[in-house]
Scaffold this motif. Structure first.
Motif, mmCIF file in Angstrom:
data_model
loop_
_atom_site.group_PDB
_atom_site.id
_atom_site.type_symbol
_atom_site.label_atom_id
_atom_site.label_comp_id
_atom_site.label_asym_id
_atom_site.label_seq_id
_atom_site.Cartn_x
_atom_site.Cartn_y
_atom_site.Cartn_z
ATOM 1 N N TRP A 12 0.715 -1.266 0.038
ATOM 2 C CA TRP A 12 0.024 -0.049 0.088
ATOM 3 C C TRP A 12 0.821 1.203 0.007
ATOM 4 N N ALA A 13 1.998 1.235 0.664
ATOM 5 C CA ALA A 13 2.815 2.345 0.640
ATOM 6 C C ALA A 13 3.493 2.559 -0.528
ATOM 7 N N VAL A 14 3.740 1.588 -1.535
ATOM 8 C CA VAL A 14 4.187 1.871 -2.736
ATOM 9 C C VAL A 14 3.130 2.476 -3.823
ATOM 10 N N ILE A 15 1.817 1.730 -3.612
ATOM 11 C CA ILE A 15 0.613 2.102 -4.237
ATOM 12 C C ILE A 15 0.264 3.840 -4.060
ATOM 13 N N LEU A 16 0.508 4.267 -2.807
ATOM 14 C CA LEU A 16 0.500 5.690 -2.556
ATOM 15 C C LEU A 16 1.183 6.597 -2.970
ATOM 16 N N ALA A 17 2.509 6.132 -2.874
ATOM 17 C CA ALA A 17 3.800 6.775 -3.343
ATOM 18 C C ALA A 17 3.432 7.014 -4.757
ATOM 19 N N ILE A 18 3.128 5.794 -5.601
ATOM 20 C CA ILE A 18 3.051 6.180 -7.164
ATOM 21 C C ILE A 18 1.993 7.183 -7.358
ATOM 22 N N ALA A 19 0.820 6.956 -6.611
ATOM 23 C CA ALA A 19 -0.579 7.854 -6.839
ATOM 24 C C ALA A 19 -0.060 9.104 -6.647
ATOM 25 N N CYS A 20 0.725 9.564 -5.741
ATOM 26 C CA CYS A 20 0.989 10.870 -5.377
ATOM 27 C C CYS A 20 1.532 11.516 -6.754
ATOM 28 N N HIS A 21 2.022 10.843 -7.411
ATOM 29 C CA HIS A 21 2.902 11.544 -8.411
ATOM 30 C C HIS A 21 2.150 11.266 -9.855
ATOM 31 N N LEU A 22 0.857 10.754 -9.882
ATOM 32 C CA LEU A 22 0.080 10.773 -10.912
ATOM 33 C C LEU A 22 -0.568 11.871 -11.357
ATOM 34 N N PRO A 23 -1.150 12.601 -10.234
ATOM 35 C CA PRO A 23 -2.133 13.964 -10.874
ATOM 36 C C PRO A 23 -1.137 15.187 -11.184
ATOM 37 N N ALA A 24 -0.397 15.105 -12.358
ATOM 38 C CA ALA A 24 0.189 16.007 -12.607
ATOM 39 C C ALA A 24 -0.362 16.724 -14.122
ATOM 40 N N MET A 172 -12.567 0.395 -0.161
ATOM 41 C CA MET A 172 -12.607 -0.322 1.046
ATOM 42 C C MET A 172 -11.128 -0.520 1.690
ATOM 43 N N LEU A 173 -11.391 -0.266 3.069
ATOM 44 C CA LEU A 173 -10.043 -0.427 3.733
ATOM 45 C C LEU A 173 -10.546 -1.179 4.722
ATOM 46 N N ASP A 174 -9.832 -2.456 4.836
ATOM 47 C CA ASP A 174 -9.864 -3.701 5.730
ATOM 48 C C ASP A 174 -8.848 -3.515 6.840
ATOM 49 N N VAL A 175 -9.476 -2.876 7.794
ATOM 50 C CA VAL A 175 -8.552 -2.872 8.946
ATOM 51 C C VAL A 175 -9.006 -3.945 10.320
ATOM 52 N N ALA A 176 -9.913 -4.977 9.820
ATOM 53 C CA ALA A 176 -10.428 -5.849 10.668
ATOM 54 C C ALA A 176 -9.021 -7.004 10.976
ATOM 55 N N ARG A 177 -8.344 -7.330 9.981
ATOM 56 C CA ARG A 177 -7.402 -8.336 9.829
ATOM 57 C C ARG A 177 -5.904 -7.788 9.725
ATOM 58 N N TYR A 178 -5.839 -6.398 9.298
ATOM 59 C CA TYR A 178 -4.432 -5.753 9.078
ATOM 60 C C TYR A 178 -4.510 -4.636 9.971
ATOM 61 N N ASP A 181 -2.245 2.646 11.102
ATOM 62 C CA ASP A 181 -2.177 3.613 12.001
ATOM 63 C C ASP A 181 -2.999 4.669 11.349
ATOM 64 N N LYS A 182 -3.307 5.829 12.190
ATOM 65 C CA LYS A 182 -4.166 6.829 11.966
ATOM 66 C C LYS A 182 -3.510 7.675 10.687
ATOM 67 N N GLU A 183 -2.437 7.809 10.694
ATOM 68 C CA GLU A 183 -1.654 8.715 9.649
ATOM 69 C C GLU A 183 -2.080 7.978 8.222
ATOM 70 N N PHE A 184 -2.017 6.578 8.336
ATOM 71 C CA PHE A 184 -2.142 5.876 7.012
ATOM 72 C C PHE A 184 -3.834 5.894 6.494
ATOM 73 N N VAL A 185 -4.396 5.939 7.649
ATOM 74 C CA VAL A 185 -5.757 6.139 7.325
ATOM 75 C C VAL A 185 -6.189 7.381 6.606
ATOM 76 N N LYS A 186 -5.674 8.484 7.339
ATOM 77 C CA LYS A 186 -5.935 9.720 6.823
ATOM 78 C C LYS A 186 -5.426 10.124 5.428
ATOM 79 N N LYS A 187 -4.292 9.409 5.424
ATOM 80 C CA LYS A 187 -3.734 9.587 3.782
ATOM 81 C C LYS A 187 -4.418 9.082 2.694
ATOM 82 N N TYR A 188 -4.997 7.774 3.169
ATOM 83 C CA TYR A 188 -5.927 6.900 2.378
ATOM 84 C C TYR A 188 -7.138 7.682 1.878
#
Length: 224
Positions: A12-24, A172-178, A181-188
């Motif tokens: 997920w960290a990689v996905i978010l990092a890539i996504a941050c660079h897409l909307p240019a 969807m964000l599944d936090v039942a199994r995995y 932290d709060k900062e990740f959810v806010k970034k999501y």
């Protein structure tokens, strides 16, 4: 299980990092503006808009939250505390509601010219999503949470009309199994907003356990 969770979080960290660079907006083709998702209508005109420390944000009284949000996002990357002007008819960036001009829910019209920016929405949701499009027009450093130096805060002159054709656009964000932290959810959630997704399925519980502490019902977490 621990290694699997670590792998999921890294993915997920990689996905978010890539996504941050897409909307240019400054795409591979200099004559074409790339926006995600692609608006219904995009027409590029001549010139560019340049943001400056003296730029102001005018807004209808009902759009104070949206105006403060735009002020915050621009402020944290530019380092400028742009002035807000309530019920202003003239401002560098003007946010207004006009159901007659925009006929669909969550729709907006964005006009960027060298002299200023006008964002008109049918409702507050339309203004919010119009702001997301506006941010994509600026250099990608606009998404930074720290002041960026040496950046020309310019956006191409353009006229955009957009409205979603699906009222439910979710993830969807599944936090039942995995655990995340709060900062990740806010970034999501921020990333969802960037791409105009409007429904979050927050998967809190499963047969593995109850992950949300409610002080009124302590046994939910004591037993689960």
């Amino acid at each position: 299980m621990k290694s699997y969770r670590t792998m999921c979080k890294k993915t997920w960290a990689v996905i978010l990092a890539i996504a941050c660079h897409l909307p240019a907006a400054w795409a591979t083709n200099a004559n074409e503006i790339e926006l995600i998702p692609k608006p219904v209508h995009v027409e590029q005109t001549s010139g560019n808009f340049r943001l400056s420390p003296k730029s102001t944000i005018g807004y209808d009284a009902a759009l104070q939250g949206q105006a403060e949000y735009l002020q915050q996002v621009l402020g944290q990357s530019t380092g400028w505390d742009l002035k807000l002007k309530k019920d202003a008819r003239k401002a560098t960036i003007l946010l207004t509601l006009n159901p007659e001009k925009v006929d669909k829910p969550e729709g907006y019209r964005l006009d960027v010219t060298p002299k200023g920016i006008s964002l008109t929405g049918r409702d507050a949701g339309g203004i919010f999503y119009g702001i997301q499009t506006l941010l994509q027009l600026f250099p990608p450093q606009v998404y930074s949470d720290k002041r960026q130096h040496g950046v020309e805060w310019i956006a191409p002159a353009v006229t955009i009309y957009d409205a979603p054709n699906r009222p439910w656009r979710g993830m969807m964000l599944d936090v039942a199994r995995y655990f995340y932290d709060k900062e990740f959810v806010k970034k999501y959630i921020d990333m969802m907003a960037m791409y105009k997704l409007n429904k979050l399925q927050f998967h809190l519980i499963d047969d593995s356990g109850w992950r949300l502490e409610i002080k009124k019902y302590p046994r939910l977490t004591e037993v689960g």
